[in-house]
Motif scaffolding. Structure first.
Motif, PDB file in Angstrom:
ATOM      1  N   VAL A 156       0.804  -1.282  -0.042  1.00 27.87           N
ATOM      2  CA  VAL A 156       0.110   0.062   0.138  1.00 27.87           C
ATOM      3  C   VAL A 156       0.818   1.285   0.036  1.00 27.87           C
ATOM      4  O   VAL A 156       0.500   2.190  -0.728  1.00 27.87           O
ATOM      5  N   THR A 157       2.149   1.246   0.817  1.00 31.59           N
ATOM      6  CA  THR A 157       2.932   2.261   0.700  1.00 31.59           C
ATOM      7  C   THR A 157       3.584   2.631  -0.317  1.00 31.59           C
ATOM      8  O   THR A 157       3.764   3.629  -1.080  1.00 31.59           O
ATOM      9  N   ALA A 158       3.720   1.622  -1.236  1.00 31.66           N
ATOM     10  CA  ALA A 158       4.672   1.602  -2.499  1.00 31.66           C
ATOM     11  C   ALA A 158       3.686   1.932  -3.464  1.00 31.66           C
ATOM     12  O   ALA A 158       3.788   2.973  -4.411  1.00 31.66           O
ATOM     13  N   ALA A 159       2.355   1.734  -3.485  1.00 35.94           N
ATOM     14  CA  ALA A 159       1.295   2.340  -4.321  1.00 35.94           C
ATOM     15  C   ALA A 159       1.136   3.819  -4.224  1.00 35.94           C
ATOM     16  O   ALA A 159       1.163   4.525  -5.022  1.00 35.94           O
ATOM     17  N   LEU A 160       1.073   4.088  -2.675  1.00 41.31           N
ATOM     18  CA  LEU A 160       1.025   5.542  -2.677  1.00 41.31           C
ATOM     19  C   LEU A 160       2.143   6.473  -3.275  1.00 41.31           C
ATOM     20  O   LEU A 160       2.015   7.237  -3.825  1.00 41.31           O
ATOM     21  N   GLU A 161       3.235   6.066  -2.976  1.00 43.26           N
ATOM     22  CA  GLU A 161       4.281   6.489  -3.298  1.00 43.26           C
ATOM     23  C   GLU A 161       4.686   6.448  -4.911  1.00 43.26           C
ATOM     24  O   GLU A 161       5.475   7.413  -5.165  1.00 43.26           O
ATOM     25  N   ALA A 162       3.985   5.505  -5.594  1.00 44.03           N
ATOM     26  CA  ALA A 162       4.329   5.568  -6.909  1.00 44.03           C
ATOM     27  C   ALA A 162       3.605   6.850  -7.671  1.00 44.03           C
ATOM     28  O   ALA A 162       3.946   7.083  -8.758  1.00 44.03           O
ATOM     29  N   ARG A 163       2.513   7.230  -7.128  1.00 43.00           N
ATOM     30  CA  ARG A 163       1.944   8.270  -7.801  1.00 43.00           C
ATOM     31  C   ARG A 163       1.140   7.984  -8.893  1.00 43.00           C
ATOM     32  O   ARG A 163       1.544   8.860 -10.036  1.00 43.00           O
ATOM     33  N   ASP A 164       0.801   6.710  -9.114  1.00 40.73           N
ATOM     34  CA  ASP A 164       0.372   6.145 -10.610  1.00 40.73           C
ATOM     35  C   ASP A 164      -0.912   5.564 -10.364  1.00 40.73           C
ATOM     36  O   ASP A 164      -0.773   4.606  -9.803  1.00 40.73           O
ATOM     37  N   ARG A 165      -1.912   6.005 -11.256  1.00 41.08           N
ATOM     38  CA  ARG A 165      -3.168   5.354 -10.984  1.00 41.08           C
ATOM     39  C   ARG A 165      -3.325   4.161 -11.313  1.00 41.08           C
ATOM     40  O   ARG A 165      -4.177   3.318 -10.860  1.00 41.08           O
ATOM     41  N   LYS A 166      -2.428   3.519 -12.214  1.00 42.38           N
ATOM     42  CA  LYS A 166      -2.432   2.183 -12.792  1.00 42.38           C
ATOM     43  C   LYS A 166      -1.982   1.315 -11.709  1.00 42.38           C
ATOM     44  O   LYS A 166      -2.469  -0.233 -11.884  1.00 42.38           O
ATOM     45  N   VAL A 167      -1.442   1.426 -10.607  1.00 38.80           N
ATOM     46  CA  VAL A 167      -0.953   0.685  -9.625  1.00 38.80           C
ATOM     47  C   VAL A 167      -2.017   0.544  -8.592  1.00 38.80           C
ATOM     48  O   VAL A 167      -1.759  -0.001  -7.405  1.00 38.80           O
ATOM     49  N   CYS A 168      -3.165   1.066  -8.629  1.00 37.80           N
ATOM     50  CA  CYS A 168      -4.210   1.298  -7.548  1.00 37.80           C
ATOM     51  C   CYS A 168      -4.926  -0.083  -7.482  1.00 37.80           C
ATOM     52  O   CYS A 168      -4.897  -0.846  -8.537  1.00 37.80           O
ATOM     53  N   GLY A 169      -5.244  -0.627  -6.156  1.00 36.69           N
ATOM     54  CA  GLY A 169      -6.288  -1.821  -6.461  1.00 36.69           C
ATOM     55  C   GLY A 169      -7.471  -1.419  -6.976  1.00 36.69           C
ATOM     56  O   GLY A 169      -7.784  -0.314  -7.749  1.00 36.69           O
ATOM     57  N   PRO A 170      -8.504  -2.446  -7.118  1.00 35.80           N
ATOM     58  CA  PRO A 170      -9.686  -2.290  -8.034  1.00 35.80           C
ATOM     59  C   PRO A 170     -10.582  -1.294  -7.153  1.00 35.80           C
ATOM     60  O   PRO A 170     -10.461  -1.135  -6.028  1.00 35.80           O
ATOM     61  N   VAL A 171     -11.254  -0.291  -7.818  1.00 40.38           N
ATOM     62  CA  VAL A 171     -12.050   0.571  -7.294  1.00 40.38           C
ATOM     63  C   VAL A 171     -13.241  -0.129  -6.937  1.00 40.38           C
ATOM     64  O   VAL A 171     -14.056  -0.731  -7.640  1.00 40.38           O
ATOM     65  N   ALA A 172     -13.688  -0.038  -5.525  1.00 40.15           N
ATOM     66  CA  ALA A 172     -14.874  -0.538  -4.920  1.00 40.15           C
ATOM     67  C   ALA A 172     -16.210  -0.039  -5.694  1.00 40.15           C
ATOM     68  O   ALA A 172     -16.175   0.937  -6.037  1.00 40.15           O
ATOM     69  N   PRO A 173     -17.324  -0.974  -5.721  1.00 39.65           N
ATOM     70  CA  PRO A 173     -18.505  -0.546  -6.289  1.00 39.65           C
ATOM     71  C   PRO A 173     -19.187   0.642  -5.479  1.00 39.65           C
ATOM     72  O   PRO A 173     -19.041   0.753  -4.393  1.00 39.65           O
ATOM     73  N   PRO A 174     -19.927   1.376  -6.107  1.00 43.47           N
ATOM     74  CA  PRO A 174     -20.122   2.557  -5.359  1.00 43.47           C
ATOM     75  C   PRO A 174     -21.554   2.437  -4.386  1.00 43.47           C
ATOM     76  O   PRO A 174     -21.661   3.175  -3.476  1.00 43.47           O
ATOM     77  N   HIS A 175     -22.262   1.091  -4.754  1.00 41.94           N
ATOM     78  CA  HIS A 175     -23.266   1.077  -3.440  1.00 41.94           C
ATOM     79  C   HIS A 175     -22.966   0.698  -2.288  1.00 41.94           C
ATOM     80  O   HIS A 175     -23.571   0.684  -1.341  1.00 41.94           O
ATOM     81  N   GLY A 176     -21.495   0.373  -2.028  1.00 41.44           N
ATOM     82  CA  GLY A 176     -21.019   0.299  -0.477  1.00 41.44           C
ATOM     83  C   GLY A 176     -20.777   1.535   0.307  1.00 41.44           C
ATOM     84  O   GLY A 176     -20.280   1.553   1.352  1.00 41.44           O
ATOM     85  N   LEU A 177     -20.808   2.745  -0.581  1.00 46.67           N
ATOM     86  CA  LEU A 177     -20.315   3.948   0.005  1.00 46.67           C
ATOM     87  C   LEU A 177     -21.540   4.806   0.473  1.00 46.67           C
ATOM     88  O   LEU A 177     -22.747   5.026  -0.017  1.00 46.67           O
ATOM     89  N   TYR A 178     -21.175   5.530   1.625  1.00 43.40           N
ATOM     90  CA  TYR A 178     -22.220   6.463   2.219  1.00 43.40           C
ATOM     91  C   TYR A 178     -21.574   7.884   2.819  1.00 43.40           C
ATOM     92  O   TYR A 178     -20.633   7.658   3.359  1.00 43.40           O
TER      93      TYR A 178
END
Length: 247
Positions: A219-241
């Protein structure tokens, strides 16, 4: 010209997000139609956050102006009556007259989001379209530990949607907590403001940690990469409040 603040709850499933858009039904349009129906005035509603299609709210805030000085309770009851008549899944929880300088978006000092993951093998019924169904076992403690790597002021380019309109990817994340209550894993995030898809990107990345595919160091490596391609999958919208907005 009096200005009113309304606190709003909605099931985002039937709507094409908060923002009014031609050819689509939105939460903003549903409320503006209801306000016009009781007041006889065309209004523009300004919200604290532009939730996406399918995202829910327990405490969205918006403001609008009317030419007549209606009692706040009348505003609340009349708007709710019109929403009910139109079979909208939106409710005004509170209404108040506020100073002319109040702005639901720009006066906000903090926003609080909840992401719900229903972690079980059987398919969802009651929580269908109100939580992300993840059947593989999740380690909530590992998810929480990894989440702490994201707290603080960072360049969150990795966790920012490509179409995000924010001027800068640098944000300060005040809280990112992961807890489990039975089958429900809850992710709670707090900040003054968020980037587009930031919380859903966090949720998808932390789910990867919970499944054992990533570590906190990943997770730290993904943050420091500053690269959208290394992000995990975007969670679906219906779980968000959108839970609450502070002023």
């Amino acid at each position: 010209m009096p200005r009113f603040r309304i606190d709003i709850e909605y099931d985002g499933g039937p709507y094409f997000g908060w923002q009014r858009q031609a050819g689509h039904h939105s939460v903003q349009a549903a409320l503006e139609t209801a306000i016009a129906a009781f007041s006889g005035e065309e209004v523009t509603l300004f919200g604290a956050g532009r939730t996406d299609t399918g995202v829910h709210a327990l405490g969205q805030v918006a403001h609008f102006d009317l030419s007549r000085d209606w009692p706040a309770r009348t505003v609340q009851n009349a708007v709710n009556a019109r929403l009910a008549m139109a079979d909208e899944t939106v409710a005004v929880l509170a209404a108040a007259e506020v100073p002319a300088g109040f702005d639901a978006r720009f006066s906000a000092k903090g926003r609080h989001y909840l992401y719900r993951i229903h972690n079980r093998r059987p398919p969802l019924t009651v929580n269908r379209n109100h939580a992300w169904h993840v059947s593989a076992p999740l380690d909530a403690e590992a998810m929480h530990a990894a989440a702490q790597r994201l707290v603080g002021t960072h360049d969150f380019t990795t966790f920012r949607a490509a179409q995000c309109q924010a001027k800068s990817p640098i944000k300060t994340l005040d809280r990112l907590e992961v807890t489990r209550d039975g089958e429900m894993v809850e992710i709670r995030a707090s900040a003054r403001s968020f980037l587009h898809n930031q919380v859903r990107s966090f949720a998808g990345t932390l789910k990867r940690v919970g499944e054992g595919g990533w570590s906190a160091d990943d997770v730290t490596a993904a943050l420091e990469a500053r690269d959208r391609k290394v992000c995990g999958p975007v969670a679906p919208p219906h779980g968000l409040y959108l839970v609450r907005v502070d002023y």
